[in-house]
Scaffold this motif. Structure first.
Motif, short mmCIF file in Angstrom:
data_model
loop_
_atom_site.label_atom_id
_atom_site.label_comp_id
_atom_site.label_asym_id
_atom_site.label_seq_id
_atom_site.Cartn_x
_atom_site.Cartn_y
_atom_site.Cartn_z
N ILE A 160 1.04 -1.24 0.02
CA ILE A 160 0.15 0.13 0.20
C ILE A 160 0.89 1.18 0.04
O ILE A 160 0.42 2.40 -0.37
N GLN A 161 2.20 1.04 0.21
CA GLN A 161 3.08 2.40 0.16
C GLN A 161 3.00 2.99 -1.00
O GLN A 161 3.54 4.23 -1.09
N GLN A 162 2.84 2.20 -2.11
CA GLN A 162 2.92 2.92 -3.63
C GLN A 162 1.93 3.88 -3.68
O GLN A 162 2.24 5.10 -4.35
N SER A 163 0.71 3.81 -3.18
CA SER A 163 -0.28 4.83 -3.26
C SER A 163 -0.20 5.90 -2.12
O SER A 163 -0.89 6.81 -2.19
N GLN A 164 0.55 5.56 -1.15
CA GLN A 164 0.70 6.44 0.18
C GLN A 164 2.11 7.12 0.26
O GLN A 164 3.01 6.51 0.95
N PRO A 165 2.27 8.28 -0.27
CA PRO A 165 3.70 8.89 -0.50
C PRO A 165 4.30 8.89 1.13
O PRO A 165 5.49 8.93 1.18
N ALA A 166 3.52 9.21 2.11
CA ALA A 166 4.10 9.54 3.27
C ALA A 166 4.25 8.18 4.29
O ALA A 166 4.74 8.41 5.38
N LEU A 167 4.13 7.16 3.72
CA LEU A 167 3.99 5.87 4.44
C LEU A 167 5.38 4.92 3.76
O LEU A 167 5.62 5.07 2.62
N GLN A 168 6.29 4.67 4.60
CA GLN A 168 7.36 3.97 4.41
C GLN A 168 7.34 2.32 5.00
O GLN A 168 7.08 2.31 6.23
N PHE A 169 7.75 1.26 4.05
CA PHE A 169 7.74 -0.08 4.80
C PHE A 169 9.12 -0.49 4.39
O PHE A 169 9.27 -0.61 3.18
N TYR A 170 9.72 -1.00 5.27
CA TYR A 170 11.09 -1.80 5.22
C TYR A 170 11.14 -3.17 5.80
O TYR A 170 10.78 -3.00 6.93
N SER A 171 11.54 -4.07 4.77
CA SER A 171 11.75 -5.35 5.56
C SER A 171 12.86 -6.20 4.87
O SER A 171 12.73 -6.48 3.89
N SER A 172 13.85 -6.54 5.75
CA SER A 172 14.92 -7.55 5.58
C SER A 172 14.48 -8.82 5.71
O SER A 172 15.30 -9.85 5.25
N ASN A 173 13.63 -9.00 6.42
CA ASN A 173 12.67 -10.30 6.67
C ASN A 173 11.50 -10.07 7.70
O ASN A 173 11.62 -8.67 8.20
N PRO A 174 10.44 -10.84 7.97
CA PRO A 174 9.25 -10.47 8.63
C PRO A 174 9.62 -9.73 10.00
O PRO A 174 9.03 -8.92 10.33
N ARG A 175 10.78 -10.33 10.77
CA ARG A 175 10.91 -10.02 12.04
C ARG A 175 11.72 -8.65 11.91
O ARG A 175 11.36 -7.66 12.64
N ASN A 176 12.40 -8.22 10.87
CA ASN A 176 13.02 -7.18 10.82
C ASN A 176 12.33 -6.22 9.83
O ASN A 176 12.87 -5.90 8.81
N THR A 177 11.31 -5.71 10.45
CA THR A 177 10.34 -4.72 9.32
C THR A 177 9.99 -3.80 10.16
O THR A 177 9.98 -3.60 11.45
N ALA A 178 9.88 -2.64 9.45
CA ALA A 178 9.88 -1.26 10.01
C ALA A 178 8.65 -0.58 9.33
O ALA A 178 8.58 -0.56 8.17
N ILE A 179 7.53 0.02 9.98
CA ILE A 179 6.68 0.85 9.24
C ILE A 179 6.82 2.19 9.76
O ILE A 179 6.65 2.42 11.10
N ASN A 180 7.07 3.16 8.76
CA ASN A 180 7.29 4.63 9.24
C ASN A 180 6.27 5.44 8.64
O ASN A 180 5.86 5.16 7.40
N ILE A 181 6.21 6.56 9.26
CA ILE A 181 5.14 7.51 8.53
C ILE A 181 5.63 8.88 8.68
O ILE A 181 6.43 9.23 9.74
N ARG A 182 6.06 9.65 7.66
CA ARG A 182 6.70 10.72 7.68
C ARG A 182 8.15 10.66 8.03
O ARG A 182 8.67 11.37 8.57
N GLY A 183 8.89 9.45 7.86
CA GLY A 183 10.19 9.34 8.16
C GLY A 183 10.14 8.79 9.41
O GLY A 183 11.51 8.25 10.01
N LEU A 184 9.02 8.59 10.46
CA LEU A 184 9.36 8.25 12.00
C LEU A 184 8.59 7.09 12.27
O LEU A 184 7.81 6.66 11.44
N GLY A 185 9.01 6.37 13.17
CA GLY A 185 8.39 5.34 13.71
C GLY A 185 9.05 4.26 14.28
O GLY A 185 9.34 4.23 15.61
N ALA A 186 9.83 3.39 13.50
CA ALA A 186 10.89 2.35 13.92
C ALA A 186 12.29 2.72 13.37
O ALA A 186 12.57 3.02 12.55
N PRO A 187 13.40 2.63 14.54
CA PRO A 187 14.58 2.84 13.81
C PRO A 187 14.99 1.99 12.71
O PRO A 187 14.42 0.84 12.46
N PHE A 188 15.88 2.30 11.90
CA PHE A 188 16.23 1.94 10.61
C PHE A 188 17.49 0.95 10.84
O PHE A 188 18.12 1.16 11.38
#
Length: 793
Positions: A79-107
């Protein structure tokens, strides 16, 4: 049964009121809700009551179940493709970060002792582990993305925003929904749900299930297998009981099983560090006569030699009660959830036996109870108040094992001629594989987290069209943990030499943290017109303090630095103004928001140059500042054509971080600084500019309609390392998805192609531990295509 429900059941029969009219739809019958109401009439529960989305004074985006299915957004990542302020990063399911406006979980890699900054909710239930958010969407009615701090109503760890998912409720009208998709890479996805009454108008059931399979997109030449595959299964059941005309109870249960062999990272590029040349990647690879299968990462080939696994189970049960008291609705949300993670990784990222095992199997359990009361209707003074309790335990069994190539790769071979690949002397530990071969660290990690909160929010019409909306939340946290790393040599001895301790050091510590916090916000909103609404918000929010549970950094004697055992809470000051407008008889919408957020004691995951340190540790950056503006717009001039465009400008920087780890190009040398001042540099993972856009055109054909749809996105370059590095910038990229289909009645069939122009891009880049200069990457999906048919009856 939740204790909070006992008084509801005892008193419901004698309570006054007519049929169920509660404003919280978490257990409302499905026929009372729609995927999307007529234009401009989408209803949301962003403020714990049902409201028209355009009248909610906050930045919020809504994705309906229909739009999710047609765009192929079957999980949060998509869903981040249509939501420019949303960022989702995952090097595997446990190491996942959901951020909004660049804030949320440490990278960076997950640390058990820290919490997220974007709240994740499913049917009112808080999901305390971000890894448990990676399930496939099934039978979803809508997804609400709330931007900006939501601490009053959503809790302590929503400093950046919240994602609120609502699934379809049981229906007293029998219905069946189905969706089937096939595509290249042997893609197969099946979804189905059925709902029906069991006992007249008092009991209804809903069952939903989903299966997703796809061959991997990355070929492992070492094992002759494909990685980055999909292999997901989910089932969900709900039982709705109208215990009384004014009391609804919904019992829900779900089970998810995933084994995607996913998220591998491998050779992307090489950069120079301050290490001696014979200890950088080129010389180390030459010492083994090693070369990766390809130096073009978009050949999608790797030779990882360690086991790869990403199996996880997600499940739980909840009981939601809504009791209509006439003037207010009392809601109870009781839930138990678990998450079981069984991984295997190749954390040296190359086809050499350097680190042969690196894994952190983890099990999380949580219990939550929320009890709140909210006034019904839209009065001059509305209110919401409640209490929230949360208890979480995490048990992690980490292990890291070094292989026969570790000594030469990780240890100093001595002073040799430039370009030489050997050792200064044959007796150097670097030339003796036995020094590190079999060196093993077994880590026993436990975490206990309890939290209690009371909260309230008012909505007062101080003057006609002017509303004042203050909120306050009092929260208490108590956390305790244990980290015990036992290190043994290849012969099983616990007696280590200095080189061995420099790679894997035994550690044992038991951190503690407790604190009271008060957060609050106040919003002024004004209705300029029926379809023009403005608002201004100030929020004082916080994210709970944390404890380091991935091992501590070492001092000069290879002993853990106990001063780093805890991290302070984040303290957030947030300012926002917004304008929400509709025109052309609500066929066009344009919403605009500007914001300024300052975070004191920002929680960052940092790394260092120690040899065997794969995981970073937590630290506080003095201050972070994020500011920008966003817009959401759509227009439907006729029933035959519609367009949307969303955009975000986000200026996210470390305002002050003077003792940050240095990037790889400044690290590893005898004269390298111990730390770097990165004040004024950008936060990782956030593009300054991002856009989502698309539309659809249709034409009537044979009592139905043929349509052509497009969804596109573009984002500017961003840093993929906590301390910005010249080697870890991810270039700007755009993605384009197309669909061509036919709708008739409740049946929808369409062909689709995603990443239509086969754009080569990275989802993230990482630095190999030890500053060898190797940069590894995780490429985004290549072009995929397929066919989907869905419908209901």
């Amino acid at each position: 049964m939740s204790l909070a429900l006992i008084p509801l059941l005892l008193l419901a029969g004698g309570a006054q009121g007519g049929p169920h009219t509660g404003t919280d739809p978490e257990a409302a019958p499905a026929e009372a809700q729609q995927d999307a109401a007529p234009s401009g009439e989408i209803l949301v529960t962003a403020r714990r009551r049902e409201e028209r989305v355009q009248e909610v004074p906050l930045a919020i985006s809504v994705l309906t179940g229909e739009s999710l299915a047609e765009s192929g957004a079957f999980n949060v990542s998509r869903i981040q493709q249509s939501q420019p302020a949303l960022q989702f990063y995952s090097s595997n399911p446990r190491n996942t970060a959901i951020n909004i406006r660049g804030l949320g979980a440490p990278f960076g890699l997950t640390n058990d002792g820290i919490e997220q900054g974007v709240g994740f909710y499913v049917d009112g239930v808080y999901i305390g582990r971000v890894g448990a958010s990676t399930f496939d969407f099934v039978d979803v009615q809508r997804v609400e993305v709330l931007r900006g701090p939501q601490g009053t109503l959503y809790g302590k760890n929503t400093t950046a925003g919240a994602i609120n998912i609502t699934t379809r409720a049981p229906s007293f009208t029998p219905e069946v929904r189905y969706e089937a998709s096939v595509g290249n890479y042997n893609f197969l996805q099946l979804k189905g749900s059925a709902s029906a009454p069991i006992a007249d108008d008092t009991l209804a059931v809903r069952i939903s299930t989903s299966i997703s399979n796809r061959r991997g997109t990355i070929y492992n030449t070492r094992t002759d297998s494909y990685l980055h595959r999909l292999d997901n299964y989910e089932v969900r059941g709900q039982l709705l009981w109208r215990a009384a005309p004014n009391l609804d109870l919904t019992l829900s249960g779900d089970f998810n099983l995933q084994n995607p062999l996913c998220c591998v990272q491998y050779y992307a590029r090489v950069g120079a560090t301050q290490r001696p040349l014979n200890r950088q990647y080129a010389a180390l690879a030459a010492a083994f006569g090693y070369a990766p299968p390809s130096t073009d990462p978009f050949d999608r080939k790797t030779d990882l030699d360690a086991s790869i696994n990403s199996r996880q189970e997600i499940g739980g049960a909840s009981l939601v009660a809504n009791w209509d008291l006439g003037g207010a609705t009392l809601t109870s949300v009781s839930a138990w959830r678990y998450w079981d993670w069984k991984p295997a990784n190749d954390r040296d990222f190359v086809g050499l036996p350097i680190t042969t095992v690196s894994q952190n199997p983890s099990q999380q359990k949580q219990v939550t109870q929320e009890l709140r009361i909210a006034s019904n209707g839209k009065n001059r003074l509305d209110y919401t108040a409640g209490i929230f309790l949360f208890h979480q335990t995490i048990d992690t069994q980490g292990s890291q094992v070094q292989g026969p190539a570790a000594s030469r790769w990780l240890l100093n071979p001595g002073n040799v001629a430039p370009g030489a690949v050997g050792c200064a002397t044959p007796t150097a530990n670097a030339c003796n594989p036995a020094v590190l071969n079999g060196l093993t660290s077994r880590n026993a990690i436990s975490f206990d987290n309890s939290s209690f909160a009371v909260f309230g929010k008012l909505n007062w019409e101080a003057l006609p069209k002017l509303r004042v909306q203050p909120g306050l939340r009092l929260n208490y946290d108590k956390k305790s943990g244990s980290y015990v790393a036992t290190v043994t040599t290849g012969t099983g001895s616990t007696t280590l030499n200095s080189d061995q301790r420099g790679v894997l050091a035994p550690q044992s510590y038991s951190p503690r943290f407790s604190d009271w916090n008060v957060s609050g916000d106040v919003t002024l909103s004004y209705d300029f017109d029926r379809d023009v609404h403005g608002y201004a918000t100030y929020a004082r929010s916080f994210k709970s303090g944390g404890i380091n549970l991935s091992g501590l950094p070492l001092d000069a004697n290879n002993s853990p630095i106990l001063a780093a055992v805890t991290v302070k809470p984040e303290k957030v000051n947030h300012y926002e103004v917004g304008l929400k407008t509709q025109f052309f008889d609500r066929r066009a919408t344009f919403n605009l928001a500007g914001f300024w957020t300052e975070v004191k004691d920002y929680q960052a995951t940092v790394t260092n140059g120690q040899l065997g340190v794969i995981r970073g540790y937590l630290a506080n950056a003095d201050k972070v500042r994020v500011r920008g503006f966003e817009f959401d717009s759509n227009i439907q001039p006729s029933d035959r054509f519609k367009l949307y465009a969303n955009g975000a400008f986000t200026d996210a920087k470390y305002a002050r971080f003077r003792d940050a780890p240095c990037p790889p190009e400044l690290s590893g040398g005898a004269s390298s600084p111990a730390n770097c001042d990165i004040s004024g540099q950008v936060l990782p993972g956030i593009s300054k500019w991002a856009f989502g856009f698309g539309g659809e055109a249709n034409a009537p054909v044979a009592e139905g309609e043929v349509y052509l749809g497009y969804d596109g996105s573009w984002r500017s370059r961003f840093s993929s390392n906590p301390s910005p590095s010249a080697y870890t910038w991810i270039d700007a990229y755009s993605l384009s998805n197309f669909r061509l289909g036919y709708r008739k009645g409740k049946v929808n069939a369409f062909a689709w192609v995603r990443n239509a122009f086969d754009k080569r891009y990275f989802e993230l880049l990482s630095v190999q531990s030890g500053n060898t200069g190797l940069i590894v990457g995780q490429p985004g999906d290549p072009r995929t295509w397929g066919f989907t048919i869905s419908g209901s009856f």
